[in-house]
Design an enzyme around this catalytic site. Sequence first.
Site: not given
Length: 196
Positions: A58, A63, A116-117, A158-159, A162
């Site tokens: 994701g 990000q 998380c990236l 989660h996204e 963000h």
Amino acid sequence: MTRPAAVIYFRLMTIRPIICIPDPRLRQVSKPVEKVDDELRALMDDMLETMIDAPGIGLAAIQIALPIRVVVIDCSEREYENEETKSPPRQSKPIYFVNPEIAWVSEEIKSHEEGCLSIPDYFEMVERPSACRVRYDDYEGKPQDLLCEGILATCIQHEVDHLNGILFIDYLSRLKRDRVMRKFQKAAKERIRGDA
Ligand code: NI
């Protein structure tokens, strides 16, 4: 309208740099998208490419430092033609979410390991509703309403966080959060020193 395969095939997708904590931009609240057009679709293609390359399941636009409400997710099992280069994904089933809104969450809560990236190589268990419904516009700009369960439910929550400047470490104990923040702050300082 379906996507013309030839256009996708020949378009050069770009892998964009992913920003990491403690970058303050990750705390921004992203703005709604007004229109799904070719420019946005090109961005969504880049986001997918960036996410696959990372590799992740994701990615939110913030990000890659763009504060707009766009998310790309692919939780499908991926198999690669070439294990070395991890490409091309054979069973990629990406979902593009424009202006996603969580319309409903289940009472049932589940604990799932998250990463998380923007917080590389850090994983912790997080509790979230086990299912949710999300309303969004798709790749063509068409309104959709999707029931999400399992890993997809975790991932979309989660996204969407963000997009509101929330990170999964915000759900951890203060002790754990402070520890990971300090680690990344130290690494960022060392990078700056290294550049000077
Ligand atoms: Ni993340």
